[in-house]
Scaffold this motif. Structure first.
Motif, PDB file in Angstrom:
ATOM      1  N   LEU A  52       0.825  -1.205   0.000  1.00 19.19           N
ATOM      2  CA  LEU A  52       0.000   0.000   0.000  1.00 19.19           C
ATOM      3  C   LEU A  52       0.860   1.257   0.000  1.00 19.19           C
ATOM      4  N   THR A  68      -1.040   5.146   4.897  1.00 19.86           N
ATOM      5  CA  THR A  68      -0.919   3.687   5.005  1.00 19.86           C
ATOM      6  C   THR A  68      -1.204   3.240   6.434  1.00 19.86           C
ATOM      7  N   LEU A  71      -4.922   3.384   7.195  1.00 16.94           N
ATOM      8  CA  LEU A  71      -5.651   2.286   6.546  1.00 16.94           C
ATOM      9  C   LEU A  71      -5.466   0.971   7.301  1.00 16.94           C
ATOM     10  N   LEU A  75      -7.951  -1.775   9.870  1.00 12.44           N
ATOM     11  CA  LEU A  75      -8.127  -3.097   9.272  1.00 12.44           C
ATOM     12  C   LEU A  75      -7.876  -4.171  10.319  1.00 12.44           C
TER      13      LEU A  75
END
Length: 80
Positions: A52, A68, A71, A75
Motif C-alpha cells: 500500500l 498507510t 488504513l 483493518l
C-alpha cells in the motif's frame, strides 16, 4: 547412551516465516494474494502495508506513511 535412559528431543524452535523472494511492491496481484493467504496475520499485514505504501507514495508523497498507517489501523487481521 546407557540402557534405561531415553534421549530427550530437542525443544522445538519457532518456525520463521518465509521471506518473499521479491519485494511486495514488485509482486503481481496473484503473487501478493498467494503470499498473504499463506502468511501469519501479523506478517500479512506488514506485507500489505509495504504494498500500500508503495502505491500511495506515487500520488501522495510524504503523506504515504500516515495514510498507510491509518488504513492498516482500521483493518482487523481477520479481514486479511
Amino acid at each position: 547412551m546407557q540402557q534405561g535412559q531415553q534421549q530427550q528431543p530437542a525443544p522445538a524452535q519457532p518456525q520463521q516465516p518465509a521471506v518473499p523472494a521479491i519485494p511486495p511492491s514488485q509482486m503481481t496481484k496473484d503473487q501478493l494474494m498467494n503470499y498473504l493467504v499463506n502468511a501469519p496475520p501479523a506478517q500479512a499485514k506488514q506485507i500489505l502495508g509495504e504494498r500500500l505504501y508503495h502505491l500511495i507514495q506515487g500520488s501522495q508523497g510524504e503523506l504515504a506513511g500516515k495514510i498507510t498507517g491509518m488504513l492498516l489501523e482500521g483493518l482487523d487481521n481477520s479481514e486479511l
